[in-house]
Design an enzyme around this catalytic site. Structure first.
Site, PDB file in Angstrom:
ATOM      1  N   ARG A 165      64.701  -3.811  37.083  1.00 50.69           N
ATOM      2  CA  ARG A 165      65.608  -4.561  37.894  1.00 50.69           C
ATOM      3  C   ARG A 165      65.410  -5.956  38.551  1.00 50.69           C
ATOM      4  NH1 ARG A 165      64.618   1.165  38.075  1.00 50.69           N
ATOM      5  NH2 ARG A 165      63.713   1.942  39.505  1.00 50.69           N
ATOM      6  N   SER A 236      61.979   3.573  46.077  1.00 52.55           N
ATOM      7  CA  SER A 236      60.651   2.343  45.751  1.00 52.55           C
ATOM      8  C   SER A 236      60.894   1.367  46.475  1.00 52.55           C
ATOM      9  CB  SER A 236      60.471   2.050  44.141  1.00 52.55           C
ATOM     10  OG  SER A 236      60.574   2.787  43.635  1.00 52.55           O
ATOM     11  N   GLU A 332      60.952  -4.234  45.770  1.00 52.73           N
ATOM     12  CA  GLU A 332      62.207  -4.512  45.313  1.00 52.73           C
ATOM     13  C   GLU A 332      62.628  -4.458  46.268  1.00 52.73           C
ATOM     14  OE1 GLU A 332      64.223  -1.103  43.088  1.00 52.73           O
ATOM     15  OE2 GLU A 332      63.059  -0.332  43.929  1.00 52.73           O
TER      16      GLU A 332
END
Ligand code: EPU
Length: 336
Positions: A165, A236, A332
């Site tokens: 990510r 998420s 995130e």
């Protein structure tokens, strides 16, 4: 044509659907138009933020500057061999429209990333991933415009410094380049990645093809992840923490069932969803924000949540995970 709007509601332009607005909202349809926009006084005199589908953003208040959004939308084959096809895709194309197009043409590589919300430009910034595949696995290069000079620059995959990510566009070069298109390499003879979680079970024992994989991924995602049109969310909310093996072994003594994915011979990744779930957060609320009941990694706008409700819930979860397991989990989602 470039469009400039003032005091634009962002409620439908980000997936948490919070009642926030932007002082200005500018959309462009081509690289040339983006260059014109970057040369405007409006952009020189105000802070600005490039957004994609708004699926990874938490607006903490109204945005005082200019929000930029790409409507560069095309999918073009630029070269092919017997084994591969290289496809250039405009940054404003909806990510899943590209996946659908690849699967329909029987080109492999993107199918495990089906139904991920957002747009192509953000896919290359965020290194989106799911079911054992990351978008970096199919990226060849990324075409951008440098904000300071309004000049084009192409980043080869290696120059993007992709990690979990993560990319150079989120770190050293954050805010300095705007992605205008991404070139993906797809396989004419697909290689399947079916070993993540319950993907193979969801596929069953019938014929295997790209559409079957896409359908299975979509089914799993729909069963776990809330549709932002029902409950606003950004997928998420936290990243899965990566911890030293020694710490994992200590945790395993106390929690023998703790799942893990090996990273290298010193580090393991543990699912934040499991930590949060076992800490008793499922369904817990803060104001209108809640922990999703089918996937604890997802925070939802359950009932007219404010940004503060979501931030409070997130911070309380971070504090509890630190206290309980000695692990610091990180969002995130980008706080704006
Ligand atoms: N689990 C729980 N409780 C829950 C949910 C999950 O205990 O409420 C356990 C599961 O049993 C499993 C483990 O946690 O053992 C992992 O769960 P899952 O397979 O659902 O994946 P994840 O690690 O929670 C990651 C990505 C997702 C991606 C899935 C599938 C991150 C931050 N998230 O989630 O990505 O869809 O794997 O590949 O890496 C996103 O980025 O927005 C996203 C949804």
């Amino acid at each position: 044509m470039v469009t400039i709007e003032e005091n634009k509601s962002l409620q439908q332009l980000h997936t948490f659907h919070l009642p926030v607005s932007s002082r200005w909202f500018v959309e462009y349809q081509s690289v040339e138009e983006l260059i014109d926009v970057l040369n405007m006084d409006l952009l020189k005199q105000n802070p600005f933020l490039q957004i994609g589908g708004g699926s990874n953003l938490l607006f903490t208040s109204d945005y005082k500057g200019v929000i930029l959004h790409s409507k560069i939308k095309y999918i073009e084959i630029i070269s092919e061999t017997a084994d591969y096809v290289n496809v250039k895709v405009g940054s404003g194309v909806t990510w899943d429209d590209f996946v659908e197009y690849a699967v329909k043409n029987k080109w492999g590589g993107a199918e495990n990333l089906s139904l991920i919300p957002g747009e192509v430009g953000a896919s290359a910034v965020q290194n989106i991933g799911a079911y054992g595949v990351e978008v970096k696995d199919i990226i060849l290069w990324v075409e951008t415009i440098e904000v300071a000079s309004a000049k084009e620059r192409i980043f080869k995959k290696e120059d993007c410094l992709y990690g979990y990510r993560d990319s150079i566009f989120k770190k050293e070069l954050k805010g300095k380049y705007i992605v205008t298109s991404v070139v993906y390499q797809l396989r004419k003879n697909p290689e399947y990645h079916l070993d993540y979680g319950n993907l193979r079970d969801a596929i069953g024992s019938g014929d295997l093809n790209l559409q079957v994989v896409r359908d299975a991924v979509i089914k799993i995602r729909r069963s776990k992840l809330p549709d932002p049109d029902d409950y606003g969310n950004a997928g998420s909310f936290f990243m899965n923490p990566v911890i030293p093996i020694s710490q994992y072994n200590q945790l395993k003594e106390k929690y023998p069932n703790i799942p893990h994915y090996s990273v290298d011979n010193q580090l393991v990744k543990v699912p934040a969803a499991w930590l949060i779930d076992k800490a008793g957060w499922k369904n817990k609320m803060s104001g209108g924000a809640a922990v999703h009941d089918k996937q604890c990694l997802v925070l939802i706008n359950k009932n007219n949540a404010t940004a503060n409700d979501i931030m409070t819930l997130a911070q309380n979860i971070i504090d509890s995970i630190k206290e309980l397991y000695g692990i610091i989990i990180k969002p995130e989602v980008n706080y704006i």
